[in-house]
Design an enzyme around this catalytic site. Structure first.
Site, PDB file in Angstrom:
ATOM      1  CE  LYS A 194      39.912   8.471  19.090  1.00  0.00           C
ATOM      2  NZ  LYS A 194      38.457   8.550  19.249  1.00  0.00           N
ATOM      3  CE  LYS A 247      40.154   8.403  15.132  1.00  0.00           C
ATOM      4  NZ  LYS A 247      39.038   8.626  16.000  1.00  0.00           N
TER       5      LYS A 247
HETATM    6  C1  PBG Z   1      34.909   9.861  18.809  1.00  0.00           C
HETATM    7  C2  PBG Z   1      35.718   9.822  17.579  1.00  0.00           C
HETATM    8  C3  PBG Z   1      36.623  10.761  17.077  1.00  0.00           C
HETATM    9  C4  PBG Z   1      37.033  10.297  15.830  1.00  0.00           C
HETATM   10  C5  PBG Z   1      36.423   9.063  15.633  1.00  0.00           C
HETATM   11  N1  PBG Z   1      35.627   8.788  16.738  1.00  0.00           N
HETATM   12  C6  PBG Z   1      37.041  12.093  17.622  1.00  0.00           C
HETATM   13  C7  PBG Z   1      37.893  12.163  18.810  1.00  0.00           C
HETATM   14  O1  PBG Z   1      38.320  11.174  19.403  1.00  0.00           O
HETATM   15  O2  PBG Z   1      38.105  13.311  19.232  1.00  0.00           O
HETATM   16  C8  PBG Z   1      37.947  10.997  14.879  1.00  0.00           C
HETATM   17  C9  PBG Z   1      37.714  10.690  13.446  1.00  0.00           C
HETATM   18  C10 PBG Z   1      38.359  11.626  12.495  1.00  0.00           C
HETATM   19  O3  PBG Z   1      39.087  12.563  12.865  1.00  0.00           O
HETATM   20  O4  PBG Z   1      38.126  11.427  11.295  1.00  0.00           O
HETATM   21  N2  PBG Z   1      35.607   9.750  20.004  1.00  0.00           N
END
Ligand code: PBG
Length: 320
Positions: A194, A247
Site C-alpha cells: 500500500k 493499492k
Molecule cells: C484506511 C484506508 C484508506 C483507504 C483504504 N483503507 C485511506 C488511507 O490509507 O488514507 C483508501 C481507499 C480509497 O482511497 O478508496 N487506512
C-alpha cells in the site's frame, strides 16, 4: 504474407475465442461506507454515485447488490465524532459502527463481508495507529489494537479481515489472536503493498480520516519503489496473509505484474477513490465513453490481479 494478426480480429466470434482475459462479478469486492444515524443515504461529494449509509438502510441496499450479482462487500465505518479518541478505541467496541453493520446485514443476507481493519477513521488525530509523544506512529503498541479490532469484526460475523494500516507485523498479530479465539478459518487479505498515495484523497473526505498533522509516509510505502513491493508481499505471506493486495491499482499495474509470478497466493488490486473520481467525472462530463470503466478493470486483470476492489463493482456487474 505469412503472419496476419488481423485474421483473429475479423469478427466478435473469433475475437472472443482468443480473448485472454475476462472479468466476473464474483471477482469484485464493493467497498461501502457506514455512518451513524437513521435513514441516511448521503452522497459523497468527491465520489459521485457513492454513498454513506446508516446501518438500517444496509439490508435493502445489499439485496439490490445481490440481485445484480455482487457477492462481496468491504465495510468501512465512520463513527460519530464524539467517538474519536487517541487510540481509536471505538474501532474494536462490540457495539461499534462496523460491528453493528455486520450484525444487521447478516440477519438478512449471507453476502460475504470483508472489513477494513484500521484505526484512522477512529483516532482523534487521524493516523492509523497510536502516537508517541513526538507524533511518531508507534508500530508495536498499535499491533494489539489492530488485532483486537480484527477479532471484534470476526466476532460480529465478518467473513474476512483486511488490515490497511501498514504497521510491520500486523498480519502475524491478527493471525495469532484469531487462532487463539478459534477463528482458524477466517482469512486475512492483507493490504500488503500500500503506497502513500494522493489517490486516497476522496476516500479521506468520505471517511473523514485525513491525518490532522503530517502524512502517512512513515508507514505507507514510497511510490518511487517497486522492488520494495516484493519484500512487503513476501513478509505478509510469511506472516500468514491468505490474499495479497496492491493499492492503488491503475497507476501501479507494473507492481501487480511484477508480483504475479512471485506470489503463489491470490492477488487483489484496489481501484481506489481517486481512480474512481477521475474516471467517473470524465464519464459524467461526456469526455470519454463509459466503456472506459470496463477497459480499466480488464487492464487490472491483465496485469495479473485475481480480485478487484472497486467502487465500480455495481456498474460493472450490471453490464457483465
Ligand atoms: C484506511 C484506508 C484508506 C483507504 C483504504 N483503507 C485511506 C488511507 O490509507 O488514507 C483508501 C481507499 C480509497 O482511497 O478508496 N487506512
Amino acid at each position: 504474407m505469412i503472419n496476419r494478426p488481423r485474421r483473429l480480429r475479423v469478427n466478435e466470434k473469433i475475437r472472443s475465442l482468443v480473448r485472454e482475459t475476462s472479468l466476473q462479478p464474483e471477482q469484485l469486492i464493493y467497498p461501502m461506507f457506514v455512518v451513524e444515524g437513521r435513514d441516511i443515504k448521503q452522497e459523497i461529494m468527491a465520489m459521485p454515485g457513492q454513498y454513506r449509509y446508516s446501518v438500517d438502510r444496509l439490508p435493502a441496499v445489499i439485496r439490490e447488490l445481490e440481485n445484480i450479482g455482487i457477492s462481496q462487500i468491504m465495510l468501512f465505518g465512520i463513527p460519530a465524532s464524539e467517538d474519536h479518541d487517541e487510540c481509536g478505541s471505538s474501532a474494536w467496541a462490540a457495539d461499534g459502527i462496523v460491528q453493528r453493520a455486520i450484525a444487521e446485514i447478516k440477519q438478512h443476507s449471507d453476502i460475504f463481508i470483508t472489513t477494513d481493519v484500521c484505526l484512522c477513521e477512529y483516532t482523534s488525530h487521524g493516523h492509523c495507529g497510536m502516537l508517541d509523544a513526538d507524533g511518531y506512529v508507534n508500530n508495536d503498541k498499535t499491533l494489539q489494537l489492530l488485532a483486537q479490532t480484527a477479532l471484534s469484526h470476526v466476532q460480529a460475523g465478518a467473513d474476512m479481515v483486511a488490515p490497511s494500516d501498514m504497521m510491520d507485523g500486523r498480519v502475524a498479530a491478527i493471525r495469532a489472536l484469531l487462532d487463539e479465539n478459534g477463528y482458524i478459518n477466517t482469512p486475512i487479505m492483507s493490504y500488503a503493498v500500500k503506497y502513500a498515495s494522493n489517490f486516497y484523497g476522496p476516500f479521506r473526505e468520505a471517511a473523514n480520516s485525513a491525518p490532522q498533522h503530517g502524512d502517512r509516509k512513515a508507514y505507507q510505502m514510497d511510490y518511487h519503489n517497486g522492488r520494495e513491493a516484493e519484500m512487503e508481499a513476501a513478509l505478509d505471506v510469511a506472516e500468514g496473509a491468505d490474499i495479497i493486495m496492491v493499492k492503488p491499482a491503475l497507476p501501479y499495474l507494473d507492481v501487480v505484474a511484477r508480483l504475479r509470478p512471485q506470489i503463489k497466493r491470490p492477488l487483489a488490486a484496489y481501484c481506489v477513490s481517486g481512480e474512481y473520481a477521475m474516471l467517473q467525472m470524465a464519464v459524467n462530463r461526456g469526455l470519454v465513453q463509459p466503456d472506459i470503466i470496463y477497459e480499466s478493470h480488464i487492464a487490472i486483470k491483465r496485469a495479473g490481479a485475481d480480485i478487484i476492489l472497486t467502487y465500480f463493482a455495481p456498474e460493472l456487474a450490471k453490464n457483465l
